[in-house]
Design a protein around this motif. Structure first.
Motif, PDB file in Angstrom:
ATOM      1  N   THR A 197       0.823  -1.194   0.000  1.00 24.78           N
ATOM      2  CA  THR A 197       0.000   0.000   0.000  1.00 24.78           C
ATOM      3  C   THR A 197       0.858   1.246   0.000  1.00 24.78           C
ATOM      4  O   THR A 197       0.499   2.242  -0.614  1.00 24.78           O
ATOM      5  CB  THR A 197      -0.941   0.014   1.208  1.00 24.78           C
ATOM      6  OG1 THR A 197      -0.258  -0.540   2.308  1.00 24.78           O
ATOM      7  CG2 THR A 197      -2.172  -0.787   0.956  1.00 24.78           C
ATOM      8  N   SER A 229       0.669   4.408  -2.418  1.00 28.99           N
ATOM      9  CA  SER A 229       0.316   5.717  -1.880  1.00 28.99           C
ATOM     10  C   SER A 229       1.325   6.786  -2.232  1.00 28.99           C
ATOM     11  O   SER A 229       0.951   7.919  -2.525  1.00 28.99           O
ATOM     12  CB  SER A 229       0.204   5.655  -0.361  1.00 28.99           C
ATOM     13  OG  SER A 229      -0.632   4.622   0.017  1.00 28.99           O
ATOM     14  N   LYS A 282      -5.351  -0.525  -2.902  1.00 35.14           N
ATOM     15  CA  LYS A 282      -6.236  -0.592  -1.740  1.00 35.14           C
ATOM     16  C   LYS A 282      -7.495  -1.407  -2.035  1.00 35.14           C
ATOM     17  O   LYS A 282      -8.018  -2.081  -1.162  1.00 35.14           O
ATOM     18  CB  LYS A 282      -6.648   0.807  -1.397  1.00 35.14           C
ATOM     19  CG  LYS A 282      -6.407   1.494  -0.082  1.00 35.14           C
ATOM     20  CD  LYS A 282      -5.808   0.941   1.106  1.00 35.14           C
ATOM     21  CE  LYS A 282      -5.630   1.976   2.176  1.00 35.14           C
ATOM     22  NZ  LYS A 282      -4.267   2.316   2.479  1.00 35.14           N
ATOM     23  N   PRO A 289      -8.592  -4.286  -3.584  1.00 36.42           N
ATOM     24  CA  PRO A 289      -7.492  -4.270  -4.524  1.00 36.42           C
ATOM     25  C   PRO A 289      -7.960  -4.750  -5.873  1.00 36.42           C
ATOM     26  O   PRO A 289      -8.742  -5.673  -5.974  1.00 36.42           O
ATOM     27  CB  PRO A 289      -6.549  -5.288  -3.906  1.00 36.42           C
ATOM     28  CG  PRO A 289      -7.444  -6.230  -3.190  1.00 36.42           C
ATOM     29  CD  PRO A 289      -8.736  -5.558  -2.900  1.00 36.42           C
TER      30      PRO A 289
END
Lengths: 511, 100, 170, 643, 475
Positions: A178, A182, A229, A231
């Protein structure tokens, strides 16, 4: 701005929602480690208080407008024009409620199953809640990003400290996966900031138009964060590990709220900010969604681990969500949002249920079960409801979401709709097979003599069951929250007047 | 008149010889001396620049360089001595407890 | 012409001596060659009208620093030292790198553009004597660095004492 | 709120009460709640019938179920002639079977559970037939599927039962897949999913084409065929028929109610309900007719050789459902519904009788181990015999009228395949009579072939079971009298009531043939029925050793038939096993395991390897450090100068 | 020739520091409790911080400049000083090296850094640098009986002298080209005489870049750092990883932006590969370390790489983001080292990463603090480390280095792996045995300061960023 509505409640409800759990965790931090009972009681009370507070959102939300409501705005970092800017619209309001509800259930389900580092556990849980609420409330991209990333910390701990045997691998995998996504989004955010004339204000960013090539690049930067996220298909492999190894509460939060944030991100950021790119990338997104649906479904057929199976089913279900969202029409998007809620409720509850039985047997291997229905009839019936909600049986919430999504998806792209619809067959196959192997057939000696669910556990599951039927039978209560917001979103994405899906189709055919 | 370039080239040559010594010698003391060589090379160029620019600042700098070189030598040799007390060696390749 | 010859000698001697310093296997020899080298450099400084610098080159470098080196070198077991390998790392690669650097730096030196000419012409310095001129500069314009230099020396003293003291106190 | 809304909601209430309180409080009294509820529904259904007979058509919305953009759908009810027929069939059968179950399920540990499922089923089925829009139809459709799943897997500790339940649900999902797409297309073309506007606008779109997956296809054909997919699943037509025989794992009342009388006929109901659409597509109708015909033949042939009491009846059900589709496919929706209606009675009766037999035999289902039961269970024997006559098309009984209607409409209708399907239908009629009586003869006649213990226990079933048998028997005999064809009716002064009744909804195509032809068709059907019975009598009473000899002689054929044409194996081979194999070896093994995870884990381990590799550069030797510094300087200077 | 008394106000902090250091040296002879010296250092640091407020100005003929930029760095040095002093006594006790000179040397080193930050002339810069470096060499070798400490000092010193020689060579070239050592004059001369394209100037600039890269431990001139950090006494490691690095950035910023301002395109071309390589080397090599000090050394290398982004951007925003980051880095890094120190007890080094296993069970508070520092170093909000990185990246993107930022964020994601490993060990592994913690009020205070700074700045960064921006505006 003309984009927001003032908070009519007279007190900053969103800040209170965010900070109440954080204050709660601070209180727990100061408490004695030995006093586990008090720690639990405090977390329960805090989570209930937060939920009660969030119910005010439910009752005071003005469903007739797409404008942001309950808005709060404070200068935060003036030199960079970053503001503490909160607000809710029809897309986000339900998720706040979901988050607050799920937290209570997580506290309850962890009541007895968490035996070590209890204090830290409940602190993590409450911090998690605050961050989750923050993600859904933020109207400043930076604020959003901060909450978004901050969530990683408690989640990493939840998985890694209180998880299963392979928890460390899963936790690190979750974190890095993640994080990589990000940080790319962060770059995208910064680029956007400068292009739009130094602002992180989402509403203001939406009023700008961006060159197509830039939109495209930013779309993929955001995709990196959100798709991980969700996913979505090629980047889904953290989910099975994380879900499988996380403690029940972790899996529940992960399933119910955390992975919603990816889809929420698409809705809140990718689509309104980058409408042209979103439209252009629809084929790709639909393809990935369909792959996720079918791939996630088929892979469930070969799972031998209870939680892993449900985890992969999440991949499949979230495929429906992204399919709906990128159908870019009312039914698809509303179905997608509702399905996010549904998946949160259903999969969250499924993990709660798995947790309930895991606490008794300490095994997740499907083959270790069998005939549980004879031993734990009440549990079996509750699980049955969840199973069918997951399959998408009418009268359960899953049906409403999937139907709208498939309708929207079919309208947007027939192939996508048709292929995705095959997901309902696969879904039935793996869920029923799972149910059969766990609950039906001769009672496995390993589960003989198990106690049926107790009152606490029933109370934990009950809200989810109620929601399943509530949304299934009377979804308009929930759908009505989103109509104006979704309409507004689609106008932004598709251009005004192009949102109608089917209204005029017949006329075209007649011509 | 000797062109400035000659001095500069000489300085560069000495600097590089010092560097070469630093890069190759195994004995710490000689490495130290190589550094001093490099500093002297710098001094040569500073003094010659000073001369050709008719400016004394180069000399001032040389003065400080020599001062610092002395200080550096003092501390460096003190370290060598304390090193010597622990391990009877002045060889750089025997100082590799830490690596990687 | 004489100047060139003079320079030629010094340059040749300095380079040869430098090479000797870095290549001798006996550290004592190295120190000795270095002593000679410093004298030559001092000579060069004289040649460049830097009498004071030449003086401290001899006094500080040759007189103090090198003696210090010699003192430390004498701690070594020279016989053993001589029998050992003197090179660490790979010298050919070091050679090529250094040679490369030399080439590029001297190439760059070709484009040297002289800076501005200052007020201290040789005649002006001579009339005041080099020491006085330099001293004035040090105590007026460069007072501040001069003070710092004193602190550097103080630190060196303190540091050397701390590190090389015989006994541990606490 | 219209009180007719109570028709489905009474059973729902019963379900809720039973499921919540059954286990702890109601226990042995659970049936009262369900029976009262379903009886109440029946009363209301009869009232609705009266209403409709008076020419009223009831259509109302209860509340808006879903609203999203232009998509709006309500929970609402439409009660017209078709609905009301179904209502009567469903509530009547349901009531009787509820009563029957009191005796049949007596003492079962899941007594309350059984009744709550039955109530839930009744609710779902009523929602299905009373829907006024496609989505609610789908709701009921899935609901009955769910109950079917529950009830088939009622004895969940048996693997075969839970397998069968699962199979039923999943196979049905294949049909629902098409059904769902059909609803999408309906919405996307009509902009609504309510029956009324859709059906009324259908004719205006009769010639429209629709681009489906890149092909321009005739819109009505597309919709009809997609919806028909659902029918195929629910009504167990080829190729989705495989679940129904397995569904016999459920308790017999369930087989009677769900897998004979009501649920499986939902497919026929769907076709009939959508007749305005089907009628606009000749292709679709042809597909329906052929599917029905082939299925009926196919299932009948399998039924010839099976030994499992309930499975024979199940194949018979499949076969009869094919018949109904055959009727719909030739445009004779009324005939189809009529057959549905009569079939409900005699097939439910057959099942209940079978249940009665099982009850007596202690759960034994193999007819080869029975025989001479007529001596012990006269009522069961009598009712089952009548039911078998009815299904074999013996004149005067219910099955005769409906079957004859179908065959005549097939023969004389406008369908291009009419003659062909008529021929098949006739053949099937023969086979039906044969296997029905094979069953009767093997079960009730001859010598008892079971164990002594079983023989000792043989007894007639209790009243609660036999009374429904008798009542259904009345239906099996008399239900057909509402549809006596004109050919006969003219003579005895009765109309074909049902055809007239249904005409507003389903239309009533006239057969293009003379009375003479009609008579011939009817006689042929009677003849083949009788021939079938006769052959069965010959083979199983007169020459009982003959079947075995034939089986020996035509071993290949026999084996194919006995193994149901290996369809299950085929599906396992082309769908189930490849799916699991793919999941295991391709998805987990290759894509997830060796591609995605290889990247996911490979990048970190590559970095880690790089890390340990780079560590070697940091040797601890100062010369190396300085050399690297010098190299760095050289490279930078060189690049910057040579730039 | 009358000698005018120079304006001493701007150098007041330095003077106080000098006095404090010398007093410390003398007091050492009479004071038995060396902690008192530590206390005195803190008091003088406080006094200096106060004096910084009114110290703006240029003096000594333009050699010394006290502006916002230098003051901000001095603030960092003070924080570094105070925190180092706070975490030291316990360690010195344990290691039996509790000498008073320790504090004096720290003060001298800090003085050197302050001079560097304020240097407007290369001579002052050089002398300040040497003052700092010499003190630090001694401090690194402070554990005389420990071979590792000797080795660290030796390597640091020799390579440092090597780098100094390179710096001097660069200085001599720039002096030869411009005839001056004053930064402003150099810049002026370069622009006035069109020297910007001169290859020799380039060489000089490169030599400066190399020398400064050495100080900030940027690859490939970083190689001393891991060894020196590992061997040095832990408080000094903490001190070294912040102070000299900050001072290095201070001079890097000033020299490159002032003196070499006109060849910005060239030096950014030099610094970009250095930055990338630094981030790569720091993050990648940290992955496979087993010694926490060494791991933190590589991490500090990596952080230097991020900070180079701000310099490369070269805009006021870029420079202020460097200041801001350095400030934050001081707290989070020293905080982490404080925990490392706490683990060191008599006879137990506690420097292996494996020693952290199960710390959350044995010492939950320490583990929680370490967790905060580790996440802050990773750059996860709401810790300050995130805010620091965020401003850096903002500045770099604004300056058009988006691609570089992408590389940086990817490396920072990699960095998560080794920081998380510590957290993982603390929270997710069982302790091998009973770990003792060597606590003291000083460390407690240091931890309280660092953790509150890390969280406070993380949540409310506006103040500190504003300060950094003001600091740069006077540049």
């Amino acid at each position: 701005m003309g984009q927001t509505m003032n908070n009519t409640l007279g007190f900053p409800i969103l800040s209170m929602l965010i900070f109440l759990p954080l204050v709660g965790s601070a209180v727990i931090l100061l408490m004695k480690r030995e006093n586990e009972k008090a720690v639990k009681m405090v977390s329960l009370l805090v989570s209930i208080a937060t939920f009660a507070l969030s119910l005010l959102l439910f009752s005071n939300f003005d469903k007739s407008t797409h404008l942001m409501q309950f808005v709060e705005r404070q200068e935060w970092i003036p030199s960079l024009n970053i503001n503490y800017y909160l607000g809710l619209d029809g897309i986000s309001v339900l998720f706040v409620l979901l988050a607050t509800l799920v937290t209570i259930l997580c506290v309850l389900i962890s009541w007895e199953s968490i035996k070590t580092k209890t204090k830290e556990f409940f602190i993590s849980l409450l911090v998690m809640e605050g961050a989750m609420i923050g993600v859904f409330c933020s109207l400043d991209f930076m604020l959003f990003y901060i909450f978004w990333e901050a969530m990683l910390i408690p989640m990493y701990l939840l998985i890694g400290v209180w998880g299963g045997p392979n928890r460390v691998y899963a936790a690190v995998k979750f974190f890095l996966y993640t994080l990589v996504g990000s940080v790319l989004m962060l770059v995208g955010i910064i680029v956007l900031y400068f292009f739009a004339g130094r602002t992180f204000d989402i509403l203001e960013l939406m009023t700008k138009t961006y060159p197509y090539n830039m939109q495209l690049v930013l779309f993929w930067a955001f995709f990196a964060a959100f798709a991980v996220k969700v996913p979505m298909f090629p980047v889904h492999t953290w989910l099975p590990d994380a879900h499988t190894e996380a403690p029940t509460a972790g899996s529940v939060i992960l399933a119910a709220v955390l992975i919603k944030m990816g889809a929420y991100g698409f809705l809140r950021f990718s689509m309104p900010l980058l409408p042209d790119a979103s439209r252009a990338m629809t084929p790709v997104m639909l393809t990935l969604s369909v792959i996720a649906i079918i791939y996630g479904g088929i892979i469930c057929l070969a799972q031998t681990d209870l939680k892993r199976l449900i985890a992969y089913s999440s991949v499949s279900h979230m495929g429906f969500v992204t399919l709906g969202i990128f159908a870019l029409n009312t039914q698809g998007v509303e179905g997608g949002i509702l399905q996010m809620l549904n998946h949160g409720v259903v999969t969250g509850a499924l993990f709660l249920s798995v947790g309930i039985i895991y606490d008794r047997t300490h095994t997740r291997v499907i083959a270790d079960y069998g005939g549980v229905a004879s031993v734990m009839p009440l549990y079996a019936s509750l699980f049955m409801v969840l199973t069918f909600a997951s399959i998408g049986l009418p009268a359960t919430n899953g049906f409403i979401g999937e139907f709208l999504i498939l309708l929207g998806g079919f309208a947007a792209n027939q192939w996508a709709g048709v292929l995705a619809a095959s997901g309902i067959i696969i879904g039935a196959a793996y869920m029923l097979w799972l149910y059969q192997r766990v609950f039906f057939m001769a009672t496995n000696p390993k589960v003989a003599g198990l106690q049926d669910v107790n009152m606490r556990e029933v109370i934990t599951l009950l809200p989810m069951i109620v929601l399943i039927f509530w949304i299934g039978i009377y979804p308009n209560v929930f759908l009505s929250f989103m109509h104006p917001s979704v309409q507004h979103l689609l106008e932004r994405v598709n251009g005004r007047g192009a949102t109608a899906v089917a209204e005029n189709v017949m006329m075209q055919i007649l011509k | 008149m000797v062109p400035l370039h000659w001095y500069l080239t000489l300085s560069a040559a000495v600097f590089m010889i010092g560097m070469f010594g630093f890069l190759t010698r195994r004995n710490i003391i000689i490495m130290f001396m190589s550094v001093e060589l490099m500093l002297n090379a710098v001094n040569i160029s500073l003094v010659s620049f000073s001369h050709y620019l008719q400016d004394l600042r180069g000399h001032v700098l040389v003065f400080f360089v020599i001062t610092v070189a002395a200080a550096e030598a003092a501390i460096g040799l003190a370290i060598i001595i304390s090193l010597f007390r622990n391990k009877q060696t002045a060889h750089v390749d025997e100082m590799n407890e830490m690596k990687g | 012409m004489l100047q060139q010859l003079f320079f030629g000698y010094y340059a040749f001697a300095i380079i040869i001596l430098s090479l000797l310093v870095v290549t001798r296997s006996n550290p004592v020899h190295s120190v000795m060659w270095m002593l000679l080298l410093f004298f030559h450099i001092a000579g060069l400084y004289l040649f460049l009208n830097a009498e004071f610098i030449a003086a401290i080159q001899v006094i500080v470098y040759a007189g103090a620093i090198l003696v210090l080196f010699l003192f430390v070198v004498l701690l070594l077991n020279l016989r053993e030292e001589l029998s050992l390998r003197q090179v660490a790392g790979s010298w050919p690669s070091a050679f090529f790198i250094v040679a490369g650097l030399f080439v590029v730096v001297t190439a760059a030196l070709g484009s040297y553009v002289p800076g501005p000419v200052g007020a201290y012409s040789i005649a002006a310095v001579r009339s005041e004597t080099h020491v006085k001129a330099l001293g004035k500069l040090l105590y007026t314009e460069y007072l501040f660095p001069f003070e710092i230099a004193s602190l550097v020396l103080l630190v060196a003293v303190v540091g050397a004492v701390v590190l090389a003291k015989r006994k541990l106190r606490s | 709120m219209n009180s007719y809304a109570l028709i489905p909601f009474l059973p729902l209430a019963a379900f809720v009460i039973n499921i919540l309180f059954g286990r702890k409080y109601l226990k042995e009294n659970a049936h009262w709640v369900s029976i009262l509820a379903v009886a109440g529904s029946w009363v209301l259904a009869v009232m609705a019938l009266m209403d409709v007979l008076n020419g009223n058509k009831i259509n109302f919305d209860l509340y808006t179920w879903m609203l999203s953009g232009g998509f709006k759908v309500s929970v609402g009810f439409l009660i017209d002639q078709l609905t009301v027929v179904m209502l009567i069939v469903v509530t009547t059968c349901s009531t009787l079977i509820h009563i029957y179950s009191v005796g049949y399920m007596h003492g079962d540990t899941g007594y309350y559970r059984f009744f709550s499922y039955l109530s839930l089923f009744t609710f779902s089925m009523l929602m299905l037939v009373m829907a006024n829009n496609f989505l609610q139809l789908y709701f009921g459709w899935e609901g009955v599927g769910l109950c079917s799943y529950f009830l088939i897997g009622y004895y969940f500790d048996k693997k075969s039962a839970s397998d069968a339940g699962k199979k039923a649900f999943i196979v049905n999902r294949f049909g629902d897949f098409g059904f769902g797409l059909g609803i999408f297309v309906v919405f996307l073309t009509f902009g609504t999913v309510y029956y009324e506007p859709v059906f009324s606008q259908a004719s205006s779109l009769a010639e429209a084409t629709y681009n489906f997956l890149g092909y321009d296809v005739h819109l009505m054909t597309l919709i009809a065929l997609l919806l028909f997919c659902g029918s195929i699943g629910k009504s167990a037509q080829i190729p989705l028929h495989v679940w129904l025989p397995d569904a016999m794992e459920g308790p017999t009342p369930v087989s009677a109610l769900i897998h004979a009388a009501t649920m499986v006929t939902a497919g026929v109901f769907l076709v009939a309900r959508c007749s305005p659409i089907f009628s606009l597509s000749e292709t679709a109708l042809m597909v329906v007719a052929l599917t029905g015909a082939i299925t009926s033949l196919f299932a009948a042939t399998i039924g010839l050789v099976q030994n499992d009491l309930k499975r024979i009846i199940a194949y018979s059900t499949v076969s009869q459902l094919g018949y109904m589709f055959l009727a719909c496919g030739v445009g004779a929706y009324t005939a189809g519904i009529f057959h549905l209606y009569t079939h409900a009675f005699f097939k439910a009766l057959l099942f209940l009788c079978a249940g009665s037999v099982m009850h007596a035999m202690g759960g034994e289902l193999d007819i080869q181990k029975m025989g001479n039961l007529k001596k012990y269970m006269p009522i069961t024997y009598a009712t089952m015999l009548i039911a078998s006559f009815s299904i074999s098309g013996i004149p005067g009984l219910a099955g005769f009228f409906s079957k004859d209607e179908i065959l005549w409409m097939a023969y004389a209708g406008e369908s291009p395949v009419g003659k062909f399907v008529w021929a098949i239908g006739t053949l099937v009629a023969f086979l039906t009579a044969f296997y029905s009586f094979r069953l009767i003869f093997l079960t009730f006649h001859g010598k008892f072939r079971g164990t002594h213990e079983q023989e000792h226990h043989l007894h007639e079933s209790p009243k609660s079971m036999t009374i429904p048998l008798v009542l259904l028997c009345v239906g099996a005999v008399a239900a057909g009298w509402v549809g006596i064809p004109a050919l006969i009716g003219e003579n005895i002064g009765v109309h074909n009531y049902i055809a007239e009744f249904m005409k507003p909804v389903l239309g009533h195509p006239e057969g293009h043939g003379t009375h003479g032809e009609e008579m011939v068709v009817m006689l042929i059907s009677i003849a083949v029925g009788l021939a079938g019975i006769g052959l069965a009598y010959f083979m199983y009473i007169i020459r009982p050793e003959l079947p075995d000899r034939l089986a020996q002689q035509f071993q290949a054929v026999y084996r194919i038939l006995f193994n149901k044409y290996y369809v299950d194996e085929l599906y396992s081979f082309i769908i189930v096993r490849p799916a699991i194999w793919t999941a295991k070896n391709v998805l987990i093994g290759i894509t997830d395991g060796h591609i995605i995870e290889a990247v996911v884990n490979g990048v970190p381990s590559a970095i880690a390897a790089l890390s340990s590799g780079l560590r070697k550069i940091q040797t601890g030797l100062m010369q190396h450090y300085a050399t690297i510094m010098a190299t760095g300087i050289l490279i930078i200077v060189a690049i910057m100068l040579l730039r | 020739m009358p000698i005018a008394m120079p304006n001493l106000t701007p150098v007041m902090p330095e003077l106080v520091m000098t006095c404090a250091a010398i007093i410390m040296l003398m007091a050492e002879l009479v004071i038995k409790r060396k902690e008192t010296l530590g206390f005195l250092s803190i008091v003088s640091a406080a006094l200096i911080s106060y004096l910084l407020l009114g110290s703006a100005g240029t003096t000594f003929g333009g050699m010394f400049v006290s502006d916002g930029y230098s003051s901000f760095f001095k603030l960092i040095f003070m924080a570094n000083l105070v925190l180092t002093v706070l975490i030291s006594p316990q360690y010195l006790h344990t290691m039996r090296i509790n000498f008073g000179e320790y504090y004096a040397l720290i003060l001298f080193a800090t003085l050197g850094m302050m001079l560097m930050a304020s240097a407007a002339d290369i001579i002052v810069l050089y002398l300040g640098l040497e003052l700092m470096a010499l003190s630090t060499y001694v401090l690194a070798g402070f554990i005389r009986y420990d071979m590792k400490s000797n080795e660290a000092a030796m390597k640091y010193l020799l390579l440092g002298a090597f780098a100094s020689a390179i710096l001097l060579y660069g200085t001599s070239l720039i002096y030869g080209l411009t005839g001056t050592t004053n930064l402003k004059d150099i810049a002026e001369y370069i622009t006035n005489n069109g020297l910007a394209e001169n290859p020799l100037l380039m060489v000089s600039m490169i030599f400066f870049a190399v020398a400064f890269s050495f100080k900030i431990a940027a690859a490939p001139f970083h190689m001393w750092a891991p060894d020196a950090y590992e061997g040095a006494p832990t408080p000094i490691t903490a001190f070294m990883s912040v102070g000299p690095k900050a001072a290095g950035f201070a001079v890097l910023g000033r020299v490159f932006l002032v003196a070499f301002g006109s060849v910005r395109a060239d030096w950014s071309l030099v610094l970009v590969p250095i930055a990338i390589l630094t981030m790569a080397v720091g993050n990648i090599l940290a992955l496979s370390q087993t010694n926490i000090k060494r791991m933190l050394a590589y991490s500090s290398i990596a952080h230097a790489g991020y900070m180079l982004l701000g310099i490369i951007a070269g805009t006021p925003a870029g420079i202020s983001s460097v200041l801001n980051y350095m400030f934050i880095y001081a707290f989070m890094n020293i905080g982490a080292f404080a925990i490392v120190i706490m683990l060191r007890t008599e006879g137990f080094a506690g420097e292996e990463i494996g020693d952290y296993a199960g710390l959350a069970k044995t010492h939950p508070a320490a583990a929680a603090l370490m967790l905060v520092f580790m996440f802050s170093l990773t750059g996860i909000p709401p810790m300050a480390g995130f805010m620091g990185k965020f401003y850096l990246f903002m500045a770099a993107v604004n300056a058009g280095y988006t691609w570089l930022v992408i590389i940086a964020v990817l490396f920072s994601a990699i960095s998560a792996y080794f920081y998380l490993r510590i957290v993982m060990l603390m929270y997710m592994k069982e302790p091998a045995g009973a770990t003792l913690l060597n606590t003291s009020p000083g460390i407690g205070l240091a931890l309280a300061i660092t953790v509150s700074a890390v969280i406070f700045i993380g949540i409310l960064p506006a103040k500190i960023l504003g300060l950094a921006q003001i600091a740069v505006s006077s540049f």
